[in-house]
Design a protein around this motif. Structure first.
Motif, short mmCIF file in Angstrom:
data_model
loop_
_atom_site.label_atom_id
_atom_site.label_comp_id
_atom_site.label_asym_id
_atom_site.label_seq_id
_atom_site.Cartn_x
_atom_site.Cartn_y
_atom_site.Cartn_z
N LEU A 146 0.85 -1.18 0.00
CA LEU A 146 0.00 0.00 0.00
C LEU A 146 0.89 1.24 0.00
N ASN A 147 0.55 2.21 -0.80
CA ASN A 147 1.32 3.44 -0.87
C ASN A 147 1.21 4.19 0.47
N PRO A 148 2.35 4.44 1.14
CA PRO A 148 2.32 5.13 2.44
C PRO A 148 1.69 6.52 2.36
N LYS A 149 1.77 7.17 1.21
CA LYS A 149 1.16 8.50 1.06
C LYS A 149 -0.37 8.42 1.18
N PHE A 150 -0.92 7.32 0.71
CA PHE A 150 -2.37 7.11 0.80
C PHE A 150 -2.79 7.09 2.27
N LYS A 151 -2.07 6.36 3.06
CA LYS A 151 -2.36 6.25 4.50
C LYS A 151 -2.22 7.62 5.18
N LYS A 152 -1.19 8.37 4.83
CA LYS A 152 -0.97 9.70 5.42
C LYS A 152 -2.09 10.66 5.05
N LYS A 153 -2.57 10.59 3.81
CA LYS A 153 -3.67 11.47 3.39
C LYS A 153 -4.95 11.15 4.15
N ILE A 154 -5.20 9.88 4.38
CA ILE A 154 -6.38 9.49 5.15
C ILE A 154 -6.27 10.01 6.57
N HIS A 155 -5.08 9.87 7.16
CA HIS A 155 -4.87 10.36 8.52
C HIS A 155 -5.10 11.87 8.60
N LYS A 156 -4.56 12.59 7.65
CA LYS A 156 -4.71 14.05 7.62
C LYS A 156 -6.19 14.44 7.50
N LEU A 157 -6.92 13.74 6.65
CA LEU A 157 -8.34 14.00 6.47
C LEU A 157 -9.10 13.80 7.77
N PHE A 158 -8.84 12.68 8.45
CA PHE A 158 -9.63 12.37 9.64
C PHE A 158 -9.19 13.14 10.88
N ILE A 159 -7.98 13.63 10.91
CA ILE A 159 -7.58 14.53 12.00
C ILE A 159 -8.48 15.76 11.97
N LYS A 160 -8.79 16.23 10.77
CA LYS A 160 -9.69 17.39 10.64
C LYS A 160 -11.15 16.98 10.87
N ALA A 161 -11.54 15.83 10.32
CA ALA A 161 -12.94 15.41 10.38
C ALA A 161 -13.41 15.14 11.80
N ILE A 162 -12.55 14.62 12.66
CA ILE A 162 -13.00 14.27 14.02
C ILE A 162 -13.24 15.50 14.89
N ARG A 163 -12.98 16.66 14.36
CA ARG A 163 -13.34 17.89 15.08
C ARG A 163 -14.86 18.05 15.14
N GLU A 164 -15.53 17.39 14.18
CA GLU A 164 -17.00 17.39 14.17
C GLU A 164 -17.48 16.28 15.09
N LYS A 165 -18.32 16.64 16.05
CA LYS A 165 -18.79 15.67 17.04
C LYS A 165 -19.44 14.44 16.39
N GLU A 166 -20.21 14.65 15.35
CA GLU A 166 -20.91 13.55 14.69
C GLU A 166 -19.92 12.53 14.10
N ILE A 167 -18.85 13.01 13.50
CA ILE A 167 -17.83 12.13 12.93
C ILE A 167 -17.05 11.46 14.07
N TYR A 168 -16.70 12.23 15.08
CA TYR A 168 -15.98 11.68 16.23
C TYR A 168 -16.77 10.53 16.85
N ASP A 169 -18.06 10.75 17.13
CA ASP A 169 -18.90 9.73 17.75
C ASP A 169 -19.03 8.51 16.84
N TYR A 170 -19.21 8.74 15.56
CA TYR A 170 -19.32 7.66 14.58
C TYR A 170 -18.06 6.79 14.60
N LEU A 171 -16.89 7.43 14.56
CA LEU A 171 -15.64 6.66 14.55
C LEU A 171 -15.40 5.94 15.87
N ARG A 172 -15.77 6.54 16.97
CA ARG A 172 -15.61 5.86 18.26
C ARG A 172 -16.46 4.60 18.29
N PHE A 173 -17.71 4.71 17.86
CA PHE A 173 -18.60 3.56 17.87
C PHE A 173 -18.07 2.45 16.95
#
Length: 138
Positions: free
Chosen positions: A98-125
Motif C-alpha cells: 500500500l502506498n504510504p502516502k495514501f495512509k498519510k492522506k487518510i490520517h490528515k483528512l480524519f484529524i480534521k474530520a474528528i473535530r466534528e462531534k458527529e464524525i468523532y462519535d461515529y468513529l468511536r462507535f
C-alpha cells in the motif's frame, strides 16, 4: 482480486454521517438502509459497479479504517473485515504494498474530520466494533 470487496453479497459499506443525503442526490444503483445498531448507522449495498467519483468514503479508503481509540488517538489501520478478501493485507508481497502516502492522506483528512462531534462519535462507535472483530480474526 477482481474487486472482491465490490462483489460481496452479504455486506455493504457503512456510510459516514451525512453521506446518505449526499449520495441520494445522484442517480444510483444501490440501496441505503439503517443498520440494526444502538448507534444510527446507514449501510450502502451496491450492485458491484458504481460511478467511482461518487462512491462512499468507506469504499475510497478501503481496506483501511480510521480507528479512534479511547484515548483520542487516531490510527489508520487495516480494516479487519478486509482480511479474507483484500490482497493488500498480504504485506509480504512487494508488488502489493500500500502506498504510504495514501495512509498519510487518510490520517490528515480524519484529524480534521474528528473535530466534528458527529464524525468523532461515529468513529468511536465503529472503532469499538472493529476492535472486537480484530480480536477474533486471527
Amino acid at each position: 482480486c477482481e474487486r472482491r470487496c465490490c462483489k460481496s453479497d452479504d455486506n455493504g459499506m457503512y456510510l459516514f454521517p451525512g453521506e446518505d443525503e449526499y449520495l441520494n442526490t445522484f442517480v444510483h444503483n444501490y440501496d441505503i438502509f439503517s443498520a440494526n445498531t444502538e448507534f444510527p448507522l446507514k449501510i450502502l449495498k451496491c450492485s458491484g459497479t458504481c460511478n467511482r467519483d461518487i462512491r462512499p468514503l468507506s469504499c475510497m479508503i478501503f481496506p483501511l479504517f480510521p480507528f479512534l481509540y479511547e484515548d483520542g488517538i487516531l490510527k489508520i489501520e487495516f480494516d479487519p473485515r478486509a482480511k479474507d478478501m483484500c490482497p493488500l493485507l498480504l504485506q509480504d508481497i512487494e508488488e502489493l504494498k500500500l502506498n504510504p502516502k495514501f495512509k498519510k492522506k487518510i490520517h490528515k483528512l480524519f484529524i480534521k474530520a474528528i473535530r466534528e462531534k458527529e464524525i468523532y462519535d461515529y468513529l468511536r462507535f465503529l472503532s469499538e466494533e472493529l476492535i472486537c472483530i480484530k480480536k477474533f480474526k486471527l
